[in-house]
Scaffold this active site. Structure first.
Site, PDB file in Angstrom:
ATOM      1  N   PRO A 131      34.388  25.971  35.485  1.00  0.00           N
ATOM      2  CA  PRO A 131      35.854  25.914  35.678  1.00  0.00           C
ATOM      3  C   PRO A 131      36.528  27.284  35.610  1.00  0.00           C
ATOM      4  O   PRO A 131      36.209  28.111  34.751  1.00  0.00           O
ATOM      5  CB  PRO A 131      36.321  25.011  34.537  1.00  0.00           C
ATOM      6  CG  PRO A 131      35.151  24.138  34.256  1.00  0.00           C
ATOM      7  CD  PRO A 131      33.944  24.994  34.467  1.00  0.00           C
ATOM      8  N   CYS A 132      37.499  27.479  36.520  1.00  0.00           N
ATOM      9  CA  CYS A 132      38.183  28.775  36.616  1.00  0.00           C
ATOM     10  C   CYS A 132      39.539  28.788  35.906  1.00  0.00           C
ATOM     11  O   CYS A 132      40.144  29.852  35.756  1.00  0.00           O
ATOM     12  CB  CYS A 132      38.380  29.157  38.081  1.00  0.00           C
ATOM     13  SG  CYS A 132      39.489  28.040  38.973  1.00  0.00           S
ATOM     14  N   THR A 133      40.026  27.615  35.486  1.00  0.00           N
ATOM     15  CA  THR A 133      41.385  27.532  34.933  1.00  0.00           C
ATOM     16  C   THR A 133      41.674  28.546  33.832  1.00  0.00           C
ATOM     17  O   THR A 133      42.738  29.190  33.841  1.00  0.00           O
ATOM     18  CB  THR A 133      41.663  26.105  34.417  1.00  0.00           C
ATOM     19  OG1 THR A 133      41.469  25.178  35.494  1.00  0.00           O
ATOM     20  CG2 THR A 133      43.073  25.984  33.902  1.00  0.00           C
ATOM     21  N   PHE A 135      40.645  31.452  33.464  1.00  0.00           N
ATOM     22  CA  PHE A 135      40.573  32.836  33.921  1.00  0.00           C
ATOM     23  C   PHE A 135      41.448  33.127  35.144  1.00  0.00           C
ATOM     24  O   PHE A 135      41.600  34.278  35.540  1.00  0.00           O
ATOM     25  CB  PHE A 135      39.114  33.187  34.270  1.00  0.00           C
ATOM     26  CG  PHE A 135      38.121  32.651  33.283  1.00  0.00           C
ATOM     27  CD1 PHE A 135      38.068  33.163  31.991  1.00  0.00           C
ATOM     28  CD2 PHE A 135      37.266  31.622  33.626  1.00  0.00           C
ATOM     29  CE1 PHE A 135      37.159  32.652  31.067  1.00  0.00           C
ATOM     30  CE2 PHE A 135      36.349  31.108  32.720  1.00  0.00           C
ATOM     31  CZ  PHE A 135      36.299  31.636  31.430  1.00  0.00           C
TER      32      PHE A 135
END
Length: 435
Positions: A131-133, A135
């Site tokens: 998951p990128c949330t 960053f």
């Protein structure tokens, strides 16, 4: 046990026209693996490939690396063994079930207990897009590695340590660079047997008329790397990345579907049915608009967008979108693309024939000249997905857009896989996978 199948040749799909509607430009854009093989000097290696190659993935979305691996191996793709995957998004789970054969182990959550049904097989390639949330540049107020959504990243490291794949690739947004030094330190300490580096890749530098910059961490077992590559692995990777620099003679409009295409017509009709329906708006949007207008010295903007693009107003879904577009067009005039999903101070507009802005899961790209929004199927094409060989029909336009926005770009993954295969000592790799 071979678990790859050619989707386009399955008996269930005999009545479905696969690919007749793709243009020559679209087909050449999607099926570009030969160009990457040639630039990496892999033809003589991959043409003779006969070693079973185990593949595992986590937080995999559409599992783009599996498609890219199949494209890269070409008629040798039957060597791929789909061993394991995990994905928590329901739409992505459904996509995986419909478009990939069942892996030996599949989980809805990366934290589910491992059953290791494939332990008799060696893992050749491991891929993860955690998951990128925490960053993302859209979330500057997070505690980064301390966030709950950062935990899957630590789990991928644990899984690499346990599975000991020959090589791996981990992908995330460019905001991940805020923690890259910490993560690299952890990787070097936890995985001392690997050569590890990271690169920032953008498909616009690889012959694509779209842009999407992402961080890729590349790991290869040191015992399997060619001598000249292991001496300075970082330089080896950087030099190979430069080999994939290629201009594009495509315009992003070459990747669009014709306006008469059933998918495009349905998307437009659906938008018109939902147009301007009263709904819950984000708090304080009018105040933000006034503040933006004041800061940019924009006055009397009401109606500007409607005069320039009268046919587009009935496709907008909220007053917030319309007011923001009024202000932006009043300030700079006609545009090519507008991402209406963002608030006014983040709304990106393209005023020339620049690459398509980064596709995100919630983006809504208004195409001014075309008089419509970008549809999800076109987003898949722009991501390099083989849409003539996958089942996308059961998914809504919004679901396809989210799948594309959450996916990895095929060209970037092809580049990373080429780097990995070029670094391998083929004899040592074959021996390792056969143990």
């Amino acid at each position: 046990m071979v678990v790859w199948r050619d989707i386009s040749s399955s008996e269930d799909d005999e009545d479905e026209p696969l690919g007749e509607w793709l243009t020559v430009e679209q087909s050449c854009y999607i099926y570009c693996a030969d160009e990457f093989r040639r630039k990496a000097g892999l033809n003589h290696i991959l043409d003779k490939w006969n070693t079973p190659l185990g593949y595992c993935s986590d937080c995999s979305g559409m599992d783009t690396p599996l498609y890219a691996l199949g494209m890269l191996l070409g008629d040798k793709k039957d060597c791929i063994q789909y061993l394991s995957n995990s994905e928590c998004n329901p739409a992505a789970q459904r996509f995986l079930r419909m478009n990939h054969p069942a892996p030996l182990q599949s989980k809805s959550d990366i934290f589910q207990k491992d059953t290791w049904q494939f332990r008799q097989s060696k893992v050749g390639i491991y891929a993860a897009g955690f998951p990128c949330t925490p960053f993302s540049s859209l979330h500057f107020d997070t505690s980064l590695l301390g966030e709950e959504q950062a935990k899957p990243m630590w789990e991928t490291i644990r899984r690499i340590k346990s599975l000991r794949p020959a090589a791996g690739l981990l992908e995330n947004v460019t905001g991940f660079k805020r923690v890259i030094n910490i993560v690299m330190d952890v990787l070097h300490k936890q995985l001392p047997e690997y050569k590890i580096t990271w690169v920032e890749l953008d498909q616009k530098n690889m012959g694509s008329p779209t842009t999407r910059s992402r961080v890729y961490i590349i790991l290869v077992l040191e015992e399997l790397i060619l001598r000249h590559a292991v001496i300075n692995f970082e330089k080896f990777v950087a030099d190979m990345v430069s080999d994939f620099d290629m201009p594009t003679d495509l315009h992003w409009r070459d990747l669009l579907l014709p306006k008469a295409h059933p998918v495009v017509k349905k998307t437009m009709e659906d938008r018109m049915r939902k147009t301007m329906k009263p709904g819950k708006q984000s708090a304080g949007w009018m105040k933000k608009h006034r503040e933006w207008a004041r800061n940019h010295k924009v006055t009397r903007a009401s109606g500007t967008f409607s005069k320039l693009y009268p046919g587009l107003v009935n496709q907008l879904s909220s007053r917030r979108e319309l007011k923001a577009l009024d202000l932006h067009t009043r300030r700079k005039g006609r545009f090519q693309i507008a991402n209406t999903s963002q608030s006014i101070h983040r709304m990106s507009l393209t005023y020339c024939d620049a690459p398509v802005p980064c596709l995100t899961p919630n983006c809504t790209f208004l195409l001014a000249k075309e008089g419509r929004f970008l549809c999800g199927l076109e987003a898949l094409i722009m991501m390099g997905m083989p849409v003539d060989q996958i089942k996308w029909e059961p998914f809504s336009d919004r679901a396809l857009m989210k799948l594309a926005g959450n996916g990895m770009h095929v060209r970037c993954v092809l580049a990373v896989l080429c780097i990995i295969f070029r670094a391998f000592n083929r004899q040592k790799l074959a021996e390792y996978l056969a143990r």
